[in-house]
Design an enzyme around this catalytic site. Structure first.
Site, mmCIF file in Angstrom:
data_model
loop_
_atom_site.group_PDB
_atom_site.id
_atom_site.type_symbol
_atom_site.label_atom_id
_atom_site.label_comp_id
_atom_site.label_asym_id
_atom_site.label_seq_id
_atom_site.Cartn_x
_atom_site.Cartn_y
_atom_site.Cartn_z
ATOM 1 N N HIS B 114 -1.589 -4.651 -10.309
ATOM 2 C CA HIS B 114 -1.295 -5.373 -9.061
ATOM 3 C C HIS B 114 -2.075 -6.823 -9.062
ATOM 4 O O HIS B 114 -3.214 -6.975 -9.865
ATOM 5 C CB HIS B 114 -2.048 -4.813 -7.652
ATOM 6 C CG HIS B 114 -1.963 -5.277 -6.367
ATOM 7 N ND1 HIS B 114 -2.173 -6.466 -5.721
ATOM 8 C CD2 HIS B 114 -0.712 -4.834 -5.510
ATOM 9 C CE1 HIS B 114 -1.698 -6.647 -4.597
ATOM 10 N NE2 HIS B 114 -0.851 -5.689 -4.385
ATOM 11 N N ASP B 187 -9.076 0.777 -9.442
ATOM 12 C CA ASP B 187 -8.311 0.524 -8.125
ATOM 13 C C ASP B 187 -7.705 1.654 -7.640
ATOM 14 O O ASP B 187 -6.672 2.013 -8.127
ATOM 15 C CB ASP B 187 -7.423 -0.663 -8.412
ATOM 16 C CG ASP B 187 -6.314 -1.164 -7.297
ATOM 17 O OD1 ASP B 187 -6.527 -0.290 -6.364
ATOM 18 O OD2 ASP B 187 -5.571 -1.887 -7.704
ATOM 19 N N GLN B 190 -3.694 3.318 -4.374
ATOM 20 C CA GLN B 190 -2.580 4.104 -4.249
ATOM 21 C C GLN B 190 -2.832 5.548 -4.423
ATOM 22 O O GLN B 190 -2.287 6.258 -4.303
ATOM 23 C CB GLN B 190 -1.403 3.753 -5.330
ATOM 24 C CG GLN B 190 -0.871 2.344 -5.069
ATOM 25 C CD GLN B 190 -0.216 2.298 -3.772
ATOM 26 O OE1 GLN B 190 0.435 3.306 -3.380
ATOM 27 N NE2 GLN B 190 -0.187 1.108 -3.163
ATOM 28 N N LYS B 213 -4.023 1.470 3.658
ATOM 29 C CA LYS B 213 -3.202 2.384 2.743
ATOM 30 C C LYS B 213 -3.549 4.122 2.855
ATOM 31 O O LYS B 213 -2.839 4.844 2.419
ATOM 32 C CB LYS B 213 -3.183 2.007 1.304
ATOM 33 C CG LYS B 213 -2.196 0.814 1.089
ATOM 34 C CD LYS B 213 -2.473 0.419 -0.412
ATOM 35 C CE LYS B 213 -1.655 -0.683 -0.727
ATOM 36 N NZ LYS B 213 -1.951 -1.988 -0.152
ATOM 37 N N CYS B 353 3.694 -7.579 -5.843
ATOM 38 C CA CYS B 353 2.386 -8.367 -6.431
ATOM 39 C C CYS B 353 2.255 -7.811 -7.702
ATOM 40 O O CYS B 353 0.888 -7.600 -8.242
ATOM 41 C CB CYS B 353 1.161 -7.884 -5.546
ATOM 42 S SG CYS B 353 1.492 -8.773 -3.959
#
Lengths: 134, 395
Positions: B114, B187, B190, B213, B353
């Site tokens: 991202h 990261d 997700q 999220k 992104c």
């Protein structure tokens, strides 16, 4: 709500390849929409103020394709400054919910989808840059 | 699965909303909304400094949220830093850990990241001369672990790709990073919505994710880092609440995590995130994972049967999260999403992104369906009805 958006006239415009061309990199003026990654290139020349050989290459949505095709159609062989001003006025009117002559009337359903207005406007940015300073 | 009933937005009267955009923002359950409402109506005040009863209650609720988040990640609460989001967390590392790096040091990211895990490193490179290297991605959208340069100081990668849904081979990455003495940042934006994360078992050094999220409010996120790193890193933002003392000559920063939480933090959001993490921690994740995987399989099978569709990501369910991006030849993602909306299906179209990844696959964008625990078979039915309509209109 979207029923009218992709109507026959607009889809026909989006598939109109009359002025589409495989423009090599570095040709004409290219503009991007950083939000969606769409990219429009316009090329052409001015001969005594008349727009000639207008061509475009669009990597974008149906609305962007249709707008580029419509813009090329109304510019090619016409006095560039006046034709662009007329097209700009027409598209601003139609996106604000007003009326506009063909081919811009095809974009009337886009008025209520504000997130898609930039899709229609992107080709205008390319053409304005192409003819800027001329 | 009956978890959908906990989400008021998905249970409004009227046509069903097939919400398949959870990878952008997940919906919020009653338990989170209630926690935020209890705070806002019964304890709303600033934290840490006030001595009145509301300030005491707010401070206690904020501290509890840190404990709830820490439990979800199996880490100590004092290693949890509340940020504005995952982007804020990664930028914090780029600024504070980045301040410890020297020109010529190297950072490894990947082609599928991202932008929030690319741009901060480009900015650091421009600021102090570090070099940013990109690990390649294979044809299925998986990061390919590679030998790292001995000058690599940090490997910063998506735990789960927000485009391809591929799950990172963390052991391979951590092993190679340890070989060259590099730190590892994941990261987890997700990954965290799909069950508790056992950070000690991962063996990484930093972990970042966003609240919105993970079924929590917008505007809050988390950075976890090992305490020795938090102690070594200089603060990024200066201001109130992050100091031990301030004089006319200078300041002494507070200990972590306060050192990295200058100003009034996202109190309400953190409390909502704490409630979300606690609730998520009570769920049967074996059953939820099987449910999400089954829906993902149904979607992949159905997409494979549609002429002109190419799935950008792993074709099997092996090492994959419920995030599915695809290209439909001759149709633009925004046009697909617009027509799908008419069927009550919420999708995301565009480059998500992740422009370098789309450039690698020579695509301007893709259409993405991303699931959460509240998705059901009816959502898949609506998806395919909408896709058939989009295909008819656009191609």
């Amino acid at each position: 709500m979207n029923d009218a958006l992709y109507h026959d006239a607009l889809m026909a415009l989006s598939k109109d390849r009359t002025h589409a061309a495989a423009l090599p990199p570095g040709t004409g003026v290219t503009v991007d929409n950083p939000l969606c990654g769409d990219r429009v290139t316009f090329d052409g020349k001015l001969e005594k103020g008349i727009a000639r050989d207008i061509r475009h290459k669009v990597r974008g949505c149906a609305l962007c394709q249709a707008s580029a095709a419509a813009l090329a159609r109304v510019l090619d062989g016409k006095p560039a400054r006046a034709a662009l001003a007329d097209a700009q006025a027409a598209v601003e009117s139609v996106l604000a919910g007003g009326s506009a002559p063909a081919p811009w009337d095809a974009f009337a359903p886009v008025a209520r989808h504000k997130s898609r207005h930039d899709c229609v406007k992107l080709p205008f940015s390319a053409v304005k840059s192409l003819f800027s300073g001329t | 699965m009956t978890l959908r009933r906990h989400f008021p937005l998905l249970n409004q009267p009227g046509p069903r909303i097939a919400y398949l955009d959870s990878g952008a923002t997940a919906q919020t359950p009653d338990i989170v909304l209630d926690a935020v409402r209890v705070f806002e109506t019964g304890a709303r005040a600033n934290v840490k400094r006030g001595v009145h009863r509301l300030a005491e209650a707010a401070t206690e609720a904020y501290a509890k949220a840190r404990t709830q988040v820490a439990a979800y990640l199996s880490v100590p609460a004092e290693e949890i830093v509340f940020t504005s989001g995952c982007t804020g967390a990664i930028n914090l590392v780029a600024q504070s850990f980045g301040a410890l790096l020297k020109p010529g040091d190297e950072i490894a990211v990947s082609e599928l990241e991202h932008h929030s895990n690319i741009v901060p490193w480009h900015m650091l490179a421009a600021r102090n001369g570090v070099k940013v290297n990109f690990l390649p991605v294979d044809g299925e959208g998986r990061i390919v672990p590679q030998a790292l340069s001995p000058r690599t100081k940090l490997v910063s990668l998506a735990h789960v790709s927000n485009v391809t849904g591929a799950v990172l081979d963390v052991p391979a990455i951590v092993s190679e990073a340890k070989r060259v003495g590099a730190r590892v940042l994941l990261d987890g934006a997700q990954r965290t919505p799909h069950g508790p994360v056992d950070i000690p078992a991962l063996g990484v050094d930093f972990y970042a994710f966003s609240g919105h999220k993970a079924f929590a409010p917008h505007g809050v996120g988390v950075l976890w880092a090992r305490s020795e790193l938090l102690d070594a890193m200089p603060p990024f933002l200066g201001g109130g609440e992050m100091i031990a003392s301030v004089t006319m000559q200078g300041f002494t920063p507070a200990n972590a995590p306060a050192k990295f939480e200058a100003g009034t933090p996202p109190i309400s959001g953190a409390i909502g995130l704490g409630a979300a993490c606690e609730w998520l921690g009570t769920l049967d994740w074996a059953a939820i994972a099987a449910h999400e995987l089954r829906l993902t399989g149904r979607l992949l099978d159905g997409l494979r049967a549609v002429d002109g569709v190419t799935v950008i990501g792993p074709q099997s369910l092996q090492g994959r999260a419920p995030v599915v991006s695809f290209d439909l030849a001759g149709a633009h993602p925004h046009d697909i999403c617009q027509i799908m909306d008419r069927h009550g299906v919420a999708l995301r179209g565009g480059h998500h992104c992740a422009q370098p990844l789309h450039a690698k696959f020579d695509l301007a964008g893709t259409t993405r369906a991303s699931f959460a625990l509240y998705c059901e078979d009816d959502d898949i039915d609506l998806f395919f009805a909408g896709l058939a309509d989009a295909k008819r209109v656009l191609t």
